[in-house]
Motif scaffolding. Structure first.
Motif, PDB file in Angstrom:
ATOM      1  N   ARG A 123     -11.795   6.563   0.306  1.00 33.61           N
ATOM      2  CA  ARG A 123     -11.110   6.396  -0.983  1.00 33.61           C
ATOM      3  C   ARG A 123     -12.044   6.707  -2.151  1.00 33.61           C
ATOM      4  NH1 ARG A 123      -5.822   6.442   0.469  1.00 33.61           N
ATOM      5  NH2 ARG A 123      -5.581   5.220   2.378  1.00 33.61           N
ATOM      6  N   ALA A 124     -13.336   6.517  -1.945  1.00 32.74           N
ATOM      7  CA  ALA A 124     -14.299   6.755  -3.024  1.00 32.74           C
ATOM      8  C   ALA A 124     -14.413   8.239  -3.367  1.00 32.74           C
ATOM      9  CB  ALA A 124     -15.672   6.210  -2.627  1.00 32.74           C
ATOM     10  N   ILE A 125     -14.139   9.103  -2.398  1.00 34.19           N
ATOM     11  CA  ILE A 125     -14.298  10.544  -2.639  1.00 34.19           C
ATOM     12  C   ILE A 125     -13.338  11.054  -3.714  1.00 34.19           C
ATOM     13  CG2 ILE A 125     -14.113  12.827  -1.575  1.00 34.19           C
ATOM     14  CD1 ILE A 125     -15.227  11.540   1.015  1.00 34.19           C
ATOM     15  N   GLU A 140      -7.646 -14.472  -3.214  1.00 36.49           N
ATOM     16  CA  GLU A 140      -7.233 -14.595  -4.610  1.00 36.49           C
ATOM     17  C   GLU A 140      -7.741 -13.422  -5.451  1.00 36.49           C
ATOM     18  OE1 GLU A 140      -8.487 -18.481  -5.827  1.00 36.49           O
ATOM     19  OE2 GLU A 140      -6.769 -19.475  -4.853  1.00 36.49           O
ATOM     20  N   MET A 141      -8.938 -12.919  -5.132  1.00 32.02           N
ATOM     21  CA  MET A 141      -9.433 -11.731  -5.827  1.00 32.02           C
ATOM     22  C   MET A 141      -8.530 -10.531  -5.554  1.00 32.02           C
ATOM     23  SD  MET A 141     -13.576 -11.845  -5.374  1.00 32.02           S
ATOM     24  CE  MET A 141     -14.581 -13.074  -6.224  1.00 32.02           C
ATOM     25  N   TYR A 142      -8.112 -10.394  -4.312  1.00 26.90           N
ATOM     26  CA  TYR A 142      -7.211  -9.294  -3.971  1.00 26.90           C
ATOM     27  C   TYR A 142      -5.900  -9.403  -4.742  1.00 26.90           C
ATOM     28  CZ  TYR A 142      -3.707  -6.584  -1.561  1.00 26.90           C
ATOM     29  OH  TYR A 142      -2.673  -5.733  -1.304  1.00 26.90           O
ATOM     30  N   ASN A 143      -5.335 -10.612  -4.784  1.00 26.88           N
ATOM     31  CA  ASN A 143      -4.077 -10.812  -5.503  1.00 26.88           C
ATOM     32  C   ASN A 143      -4.217 -10.473  -6.984  1.00 26.88           C
ATOM     33  OD1 ASN A 143      -2.866 -11.676  -3.132  1.00 26.88           O
ATOM     34  ND2 ASN A 143      -3.214 -13.846  -3.551  1.00 26.88           N
ATOM     35  N   ALA A 144      -5.357 -10.868  -7.575  1.00 28.68           N
ATOM     36  CA  ALA A 144      -5.590 -10.579  -8.996  1.00 28.68           C
ATOM     37  C   ALA A 144      -5.704  -9.073  -9.228  1.00 28.68           C
ATOM     38  CB  ALA A 144      -6.850 -11.290  -9.468  1.00 28.68           C
ATOM     39  N   ILE A 145      -6.406  -8.377  -8.323  1.00 31.85           N
ATOM     40  CA  ILE A 145      -6.557  -6.929  -8.460  1.00 31.85           C
ATOM     41  C   ILE A 145      -5.206  -6.242  -8.293  1.00 31.85           C
ATOM     42  CG2 ILE A 145      -7.488  -4.873  -7.313  1.00 31.85           C
ATOM     43  CD1 ILE A 145     -10.056  -6.497  -6.828  1.00 31.85           C
ATOM     44  N   PHE A 146      -4.408  -6.722  -7.350  1.00 30.04           N
ATOM     45  CA  PHE A 146      -3.084  -6.133  -7.155  1.00 30.04           C
ATOM     46  C   PHE A 146      -2.257  -6.220  -8.442  1.00 30.04           C
ATOM     47  CE2 PHE A 146       1.414  -6.543  -6.202  1.00 30.04           C
ATOM     48  CZ  PHE A 146       1.649  -5.405  -5.465  1.00 30.04           C
ATOM     49  N   ARG A 147      -2.252  -7.400  -9.048  1.00 34.12           N
ATOM     50  CA  ARG A 147      -1.479  -7.568 -10.282  1.00 34.12           C
ATOM     51  C   ARG A 147      -2.034  -6.686 -11.401  1.00 34.12           C
ATOM     52  NH1 ARG A 147      -1.482 -13.034  -8.352  1.00 34.12           N
ATOM     53  NH2 ARG A 147      -3.395 -13.483  -9.516  1.00 34.12           N
ATOM     54  N   MET A 203      -6.215   0.074  -4.878  1.00 32.03           N
ATOM     55  CA  MET A 203      -5.477  -0.959  -4.165  1.00 32.03           C
ATOM     56  C   MET A 203      -5.805  -0.941  -2.671  1.00 32.03           C
ATOM     57  SD  MET A 203      -1.419  -1.799  -4.590  1.00 32.03           S
ATOM     58  CE  MET A 203      -1.522  -1.512  -6.364  1.00 32.03           C
ATOM     59  N   PHE A 204      -5.932   0.273  -2.124  1.00 33.17           N
ATOM     60  CA  PHE A 204      -6.326   0.388  -0.718  1.00 33.17           C
ATOM     61  C   PHE A 204      -7.731  -0.176  -0.497  1.00 33.17           C
ATOM     62  CE2 PHE A 204      -2.903   3.601  -0.162  1.00 33.17           C
ATOM     63  CZ  PHE A 204      -2.360   3.110   1.013  1.00 33.17           C
ATOM     64  N   VAL A 210       3.017  -7.903  -0.592  1.00 30.47           N
ATOM     65  CA  VAL A 210       2.854  -6.452  -0.424  1.00 30.47           C
ATOM     66  C   VAL A 210       2.213  -6.166   0.931  1.00 30.47           C
ATOM     67  CG1 VAL A 210       2.802  -5.701  -2.798  1.00 30.47           C
ATOM     68  CG2 VAL A 210       0.748  -6.681  -1.805  1.00 30.47           C
ATOM     69  N   GLY A 211       2.994  -6.329   1.960  1.00 32.23           N
ATOM     70  CA  GLY A 211       2.478  -6.080   3.302  1.00 32.23           C
ATOM     71  C   GLY A 211       2.434  -4.623   3.674  1.00 32.23           C
ATOM     72  N   PHE A 212       2.811  -3.724   2.736  1.00 30.39           N
ATOM     73  CA  PHE A 212       2.868  -2.306   3.071  1.00 30.39           C
ATOM     74  C   PHE A 212       1.526  -1.616   2.944  1.00 30.39           C
ATOM     75  CE2 PHE A 212       3.666  -2.654  -1.449  1.00 30.39           C
ATOM     76  CZ  PHE A 212       2.864  -1.696  -1.983  1.00 30.39           C
ATOM     77  N   ILE A 213       0.510  -2.291   2.428  1.00 36.50           N
ATOM     78  CA  ILE A 213      -0.784  -1.619   2.204  1.00 36.50           C
ATOM     79  C   ILE A 213      -1.637  -1.766   3.453  1.00 36.50           C
ATOM     80  CG2 ILE A 213      -2.866  -1.585   0.832  1.00 36.50           C
ATOM     81  CD1 ILE A 213      -1.297  -2.572  -1.500  1.00 36.50           C
ATOM     82  N   HIS A 214      -1.692  -0.732   4.245  1.00 36.96           N
ATOM     83  CA  HIS A 214      -2.476  -0.742   5.474  1.00 36.96           C
ATOM     84  C   HIS A 214      -3.205   0.580   5.610  1.00 36.96           C
ATOM     85  CE1 HIS A 214      -0.708  -4.485   6.911  1.00 36.96           C
ATOM     86  NE2 HIS A 214       0.491  -4.005   6.653  1.00 36.96           N
ATOM     87  N   GLU A 215      -4.238   0.537   6.444  1.00 36.00           N
ATOM     88  CA  GLU A 215      -4.969   1.776   6.743  1.00 36.00           C
ATOM     89  C   GLU A 215      -4.639   2.171   8.177  1.00 36.00           C
ATOM     90  OE1 GLU A 215      -7.936   3.051   3.806  1.00 36.00           O
ATOM     91  OE2 GLU A 215      -5.904   3.441   4.471  1.00 36.00           O
TER      92      GLU A 215
END
Length: 233
Positions: free
Chosen positions: A106-108, A160-167, A187-188, A228-233
């Motif tokens: 994702r960084a690329i 909680e950090m993930y939830n905050a970033i998602f929002r 988000m990924f 948001v369970g749709f975010i998977h790799e």
């Protein structure tokens, strides 16, 4: 306690050394993956992607070694727990390596996109996740049950950090549709970090199992779900 067969002690030491080596490489890959995101460094990201195969090979070698030890030594009780946990931890570390590789992937594209302030939130979450990984590896090496339980209980902070970033990402996307592509990449990355946090707590459970001979439990505190369970790799 030393075993009657001294070579068995050497076998167990070697297993511990292999876990430590894998853990060290995991820390390095995750640290560099996060650095590639923060510094927008596509070259470093590709280095992480290329090095992940070394972690896969180390897992296979450890598993073969443990199977051989179990077949030859027929360990029981605490020794058997150490060996079973070693295979599970090695598998977990291999998955963490895969997630670090995914972050680098994702960084690329992010390296050539315009920077946005949200990257600092990712960096903060990454720093926390990396610190927990380092702590749990130390807990395993020293058989520190108290530290393992502490890490296990702290996983909700990463959630909680993930939830905050998602929002935050959703807000950016709504305000400026040009940021949808960048936001999706970030988000990924955040989701991969959240999953690394889950794997870290699994290692905590293995430390507890090695020392106590029983499961740690299944009532670990979790952050509120975002739905948001749709975010998977």
């Amino acid at each position: 306690m030393a075993h009657i067969v001294a070579s068995f002690d050497e076998d167990l030491v070697q297993v511990q050394a292999r876990i430590s080596e894998m853990g060290g490489l995991c820390e390095e890959l995750l640290s560099k993956a996060l650095q590639s995101v923060q510094e927008r460094d596509a070259v470093l990201a590709r280095q992480v992607i290329d090095r992940d195969s070394a972690l896969d090979a180390m897992e296979m070698a450890l598993e073969e070694s443990v199977v051989k030890i179990i077949a030859l030594r027929q360990p029981v009780a605490a020794d058997l727990r150490v060996l079973i946990a070693a295979m599970k931890i090695a598998s977990t570390l291999e998955r963490i390596g895969d997630l670090a590789k995914n972050i680098s992937k994702r960084a690329i594209p992010l390296s050539s996109a315009r920077p946005i302030r949200l990257t600092t939130s990712i960096a903060r979450m990454g720093k926390t996740t990396l610190a927990q990984l380092s702590d749990v590896l130390n807990a395993h090496a020293s058989r520190d049950v108290d530290l393992a339980v502490q890490i296990w209980n702290q996983d909700y902070e990463i959630d909680e950090m993930y939830n905050a970033i998602f929002r935050e990402v959703v807000t950016y996307m709504v305000e400026d549709s040009r940021l949808i592509g960048i936001g999706a990449q970030l988000m990924f990355i955040a989701k991969n970090l959240e999953r690394i946090g889950d794997h870290t707590t699994h290692i905590s459970e293995m430390v507890y199992y090695i020392v106590k001979g029983e499961p740690l439990g299944d009532d670990r505190p979790k952050g509120e779900p975002t739905g948001v369970g749709f975010i998977h790799e």
